[in-house]
Design a protein around this motif. Structure first.
Motif, PDB file in Angstrom:
ATOM      1  N   ASN A 157      28.940  38.533  47.108  1.00  0.00           N
ATOM      2  CA  ASN A 157      29.797  37.369  46.836  1.00  0.00           C
ATOM      3  C   ASN A 157      29.093  36.346  45.948  1.00  0.00           C
ATOM      4  O   ASN A 157      29.728  35.728  45.093  1.00  0.00           O
ATOM      5  CB  ASN A 157      30.285  36.732  48.136  1.00  0.00           C
ATOM      6  CG  ASN A 157      31.354  37.571  48.811  1.00  0.00           C
ATOM      7  OD1 ASN A 157      32.024  38.384  48.169  1.00  0.00           O
ATOM      8  ND2 ASN A 157      31.516  37.390  50.102  1.00  0.00           N
ATOM      9  N   LYS A 205      29.201  37.743  42.409  1.00  0.00           N
ATOM     10  CA  LYS A 205      30.557  37.598  41.864  1.00  0.00           C
ATOM     11  C   LYS A 205      30.836  36.140  41.501  1.00  0.00           C
ATOM     12  O   LYS A 205      31.421  35.857  40.452  1.00  0.00           O
ATOM     13  CB  LYS A 205      31.601  38.108  42.860  1.00  0.00           C
ATOM     14  CG  LYS A 205      31.627  39.619  42.984  1.00  0.00           C
ATOM     15  CD  LYS A 205      32.688  40.049  43.996  1.00  0.00           C
ATOM     16  CE  LYS A 205      32.781  41.549  44.122  1.00  0.00           C
ATOM     17  NZ  LYS A 205      33.842  41.955  45.085  1.00  0.00           N
ATOM     18  N   ALA A 206      30.414  35.204  42.355  1.00  0.00           N
ATOM     19  CA  ALA A 206      30.629  33.778  42.079  1.00  0.00           C
ATOM     20  C   ALA A 206      29.888  33.349  40.813  1.00  0.00           C
ATOM     21  O   ALA A 206      30.435  32.618  39.977  1.00  0.00           O
ATOM     22  CB  ALA A 206      30.184  32.934  43.271  1.00  0.00           C
ATOM     23  N   TRP A 229      31.828  34.719  37.858  1.00  0.00           N
ATOM     24  CA  TRP A 229      33.048  33.955  37.597  1.00  0.00           C
ATOM     25  C   TRP A 229      32.742  32.620  36.929  1.00  0.00           C
ATOM     26  O   TRP A 229      33.443  32.208  36.008  1.00  0.00           O
ATOM     27  CB  TRP A 229      33.851  33.750  38.887  1.00  0.00           C
ATOM     28  CG  TRP A 229      34.772  34.885  39.067  1.00  0.00           C
ATOM     29  CD1 TRP A 229      34.543  36.032  39.759  1.00  0.00           C
ATOM     30  CD2 TRP A 229      36.054  35.025  38.465  1.00  0.00           C
ATOM     31  NE1 TRP A 229      35.610  36.870  39.621  1.00  0.00           N
ATOM     32  CE2 TRP A 229      36.549  36.279  38.848  1.00  0.00           C
ATOM     33  CE3 TRP A 229      36.824  34.214  37.660  1.00  0.00           C
ATOM     34  CZ2 TRP A 229      37.793  36.743  38.434  1.00  0.00           C
ATOM     35  CZ3 TRP A 229      38.068  34.670  37.252  1.00  0.00           C
ATOM     36  CH2 TRP A 229      38.539  35.925  37.635  1.00  0.00           C
ATOM     37  N   GLU A 234      38.996  32.784  42.220  1.00  0.00           N
ATOM     38  CA  GLU A 234      37.889  33.445  42.918  1.00  0.00           C
ATOM     39  C   GLU A 234      38.191  33.580  44.410  1.00  0.00           C
ATOM     40  O   GLU A 234      37.986  34.638  45.005  1.00  0.00           O
ATOM     41  CB  GLU A 234      36.603  32.653  42.705  1.00  0.00           C
ATOM     42  CG  GLU A 234      35.399  33.283  43.339  1.00  0.00           C
ATOM     43  CD  GLU A 234      34.150  32.442  43.182  1.00  0.00           C
ATOM     44  OE1 GLU A 234      33.162  32.785  43.827  1.00  0.00           O
ATOM     45  OE2 GLU A 234      34.145  31.454  42.425  1.00  0.00           O
ATOM     46  N   SER A 248      40.854  36.312  44.895  1.00  0.00           N
ATOM     47  CA  SER A 248      40.280  37.645  44.738  1.00  0.00           C
ATOM     48  C   SER A 248      39.495  38.043  45.989  1.00  0.00           C
ATOM     49  O   SER A 248      39.672  39.149  46.514  1.00  0.00           O
ATOM     50  CB  SER A 248      39.373  37.683  43.506  1.00  0.00           C
ATOM     51  OG  SER A 248      38.705  38.914  43.427  1.00  0.00           O
ATOM     52  N   ASN A 249      38.652  37.160  46.478  1.00  0.00           N
ATOM     53  CA  ASN A 249      37.846  37.453  47.671  1.00  0.00           C
ATOM     54  C   ASN A 249      38.725  37.644  48.909  1.00  0.00           C
ATOM     55  O   ASN A 249      38.483  38.542  49.723  1.00  0.00           O
ATOM     56  CB  ASN A 249      36.820  36.352  47.919  1.00  0.00           C
ATOM     57  CG  ASN A 249      35.709  36.351  46.894  1.00  0.00           C
ATOM     58  OD1 ASN A 249      35.440  37.356  46.243  1.00  0.00           O
ATOM     59  ND2 ASN A 249      35.068  35.214  46.723  1.00  0.00           N
TER      60      ASN A 249
END
Length: 159
Positions: free
Chosen positions: A32, A35-36, A39, A108, A111-112
């Motif tokens: 995560n 991914k953050a 983004w 975001e 999506s999560n």
């Protein structure tokens, strides 16, 4: 049980710009964070704006895919065009997909949230279908009542 649909979809392609996720596949906090960071970077460097300029529709795709034994994470759009910085043309197969719908305050977060519901609940509870790999995507579709809305699409086969 989480709400979901099974939908037949035609095959489609998404032009993606991505990053390799290097955390262990069970390290959800690490994944995560990666991914953050991704983004934040694609918003700040204009990547999302470039993708939206060549998109065939308003959808933004957040794709997860294993490629050559690497966990890849992409942002992409449906398009017939290309960009020099594009990482991959991601092919989604024709067939049945689990579809989970949702809303959240940010792209975001949406999506999560969709990924968590789909993989943490739906796939474990849906005993008539199985995910056997391939790309899966959170599809960010638009805004409604000050929230982002979209769907998670996971290709599945009948057991």
């Amino acid at each position: 049980m989480a709400d979901y649909l099974l939908e037949e979809k035609d095959g489609f392609n998404v032009l993606g710009i991505g990053t390799e996720l290097k955390s262990d596949y069970m390290d959800f906090a690490g994944i995560n964070k990666e991914k953050a960071d991704f983004w934040q970077a694609v918003h700040e460097d204009g990547t999302i704006d470039k993708l939206r300029e060549i998109a065939a529709n308003d959808y933004l795709f957040v794709v997860n895919e294993a490629v050559n034994n690497k966990m890849m994470h992409y942002v992409g759009v449906m398009t017939k065009e290309s960009l020099p910085e594009a990482s991959r043309m991601i092919q989604f197969p024709k067939g049945e997909y689990i579809v989970v719908k949702g809303k959240a305050e940010s792209e975001e977060e949406l999506s999560n949230k969709l990924t968590g519901i789909a993989f943490g609940q739906v796939l474990q509870e849906a005993n008539n279908v199985a995910y056997v790999g391939g790309p899966n995507t959170a599809v960010l579709m638009g805004n409604e009542d000050d929230l982002k809305y979209g769907e998670m699409w996971i290709p599945v086969i009948r057991k």
